[in-house]
Design an enzyme around this catalytic site. Structure first.
Site, PDB file in Angstrom:
ATOM      1  CG  LEU A  32     -77.078 -12.467 -17.048  1.00 59.98           C
ATOM      2  CD1 LEU A  32     -76.875 -11.390 -15.990  1.00 59.98           C
ATOM      3  CD2 LEU A  32     -75.997 -13.535 -16.930  1.00 59.98           C
ATOM      4  CG  HIS A  33     -80.637 -18.577 -17.093  1.00 53.29           C
ATOM      5  ND1 HIS A  33     -80.198 -19.093 -15.896  1.00 53.29           N
ATOM      6  CD2 HIS A  33     -79.805 -19.077 -18.035  1.00 53.29           C
ATOM      7  CE1 HIS A  33     -79.176 -19.891 -16.106  1.00 53.29           C
ATOM      8  NE2 HIS A  33     -78.896 -19.887 -17.391  1.00 53.29           N
ATOM      9  CG  HIS A  36     -76.743 -16.707 -15.275  1.00 46.97           C
ATOM     10  ND1 HIS A  36     -77.437 -16.786 -16.462  1.00 46.97           N
ATOM     11  CD2 HIS A  36     -75.586 -17.387 -15.472  1.00 46.97           C
ATOM     12  CE1 HIS A  36     -76.721 -17.465 -17.344  1.00 46.97           C
ATOM     13  NE2 HIS A  36     -75.605 -17.850 -16.766  1.00 46.97           N
ATOM     14  CD  GLN A  60     -66.784 -21.592 -22.478  1.00 47.59           C
ATOM     15  OE1 GLN A  60     -66.126 -20.840 -21.779  1.00 47.59           O
ATOM     16  NE2 GLN A  60     -67.894 -22.166 -22.030  1.00 47.59           N
ATOM     17  CB  SER A 185     -78.009 -19.128 -22.041  1.00 43.96           C
ATOM     18  OG  SER A 185     -77.581 -18.616 -20.800  1.00 43.96           O
ATOM     19  NE  ARG A 186     -75.265 -24.147 -25.845  1.00 45.95           N
ATOM     20  CZ  ARG A 186     -74.157 -24.063 -25.101  1.00 45.95           C
ATOM     21  NH1 ARG A 186     -74.219 -24.294 -23.801  1.00 45.95           N
ATOM     22  NH2 ARG A 186     -72.988 -23.744 -25.648  1.00 45.95           N
TER      23      ARG A 186
END
Ligand code: PAF
Length: 280
Positions: A32-33, A36, A60, A185-186
């Protein structure tokens, strides 16, 4: 706050509904960041109970994508959720979500064949299937998504309308770092040089916004400028740079009403996406 598997989360949400409580759902894949957190805060304001789902959804991801290296840390995420006032973290296993014999899916047609759908052909079917399952299991009143994933938000809205799912889809603004990089997140995969290079996404979008403000209406001119900015960054390789109608996601030639400028760019091995709405 507790962390629940499939049966417990579904039972808790059902008990809340029977009490007449409104449930807000924030679907996530964890790590989470601040993006979010902004969704969770909004859900907290608008509902009686908030569930955050944390599930790195294998279906996905394509065969050569980053499923294995997608960052995961439930304890770290739980601390964020506790702080933001989440009631339950729904953290199912892949076996719970996709037990043996599982063979159904939800597909949205044309909207998933443009932008990210071109290089990630099975991605949105995976997203819609898992989001549909989350909606069926938890029956939230509202579900919260980020504008950064603009195509995902458009596709989920379409699915909800087409299949009468009865969930209000709330789309919240993109959260950016101070220098403009969209939080994701990446971003954790970027080293210092890549982090600097990644700024080319926001620079390209900002240049389009400035050109529109200066009166440019020809999408080809805007795209030329955006692509040149990405091309001038040696660590960057564009997957796509497009200007589309925000509802149909089809390319537009002239900027006569609100349009979506969207791009996906590899920075080293990390694929980042971003977008901005442009108004004449
Ligand atoms: O945006 C994401 O993190 C995912 O695509 C979602 C909506 C949680 C479905 O797995």
């Amino acid at each position: 706050m507790n962390t629940a598997g499939l049966a417990e989360a579904a039972a808790t949400a059902s008990a809340w509904r029977k009490e007449g409580l409104r449930v807000g759902l924030v679907p996530t894949m964890g790590w989470l960041h601040q993006g979010h957190i902004s969704l969770i805060r909004r859900a907290r304001r608008e509902n009686d109970r908030v569930i955050v789902s944390i599930f790195v959804n294998p279906i996905q991801f394509g065969p050569n994508e980053d499923l294995d290296r997608y960052p995961r840390d439930l304890e770290r995420d739980a601390a964020f959720c506790r702080e933001a006032g989440v009631d339950v973290i729904f953290h199912p296993t892949a076996k719970e979500m996709y037990p043996e014999g599982f063979q159904s899916s939800i597909s949205v047609a044309a909207l998933t064949q443009t932008l990210c759908g071109r290089s990630r052909p099975a991605h949105f079917t995976g997203v819609c299937t898992v989001v549909g399952k989350l909606f069926n299991l938890l029956r939230p009143e509202r579900a919260y998504f980020g504008q950064k994933d603009a195509q995902q938000a458009t596709v989920v809205r379409r699915m909800v309308a087409d299949l009468n799912m009865g969930v209000e889809v709330v789309v919240c603004p993109t959260v950016r770092e101070e220098d403009g990089l969209a939080v994701s997140s990446r971003n954790v995969h970027l080293d210092a040089a890549e982090r600097r290079a990644a700024l080319c996404l926001f620079k390209a979008l900002s240049s389009a916004r400035e050109q529109v403000a200066a009166g440019v209406r020809d999408a080809a001119v805007l795209l030329g400028g955006m692509r040149a900015i990405i091309a001038s960054e040696p660590a960057a390789a564009a997957d796509y740079v497009e200007i589309v109608d925000p509802d149909s996601l089809l390319p537009v030639g002239r900027i006569e009403k609100k349009v979506l400028a969207a791009l996906a760019v590899f920075i080293g091995k990390t694929r980042l996406i971003d977008n901005i709405l442009l108004e004449p």
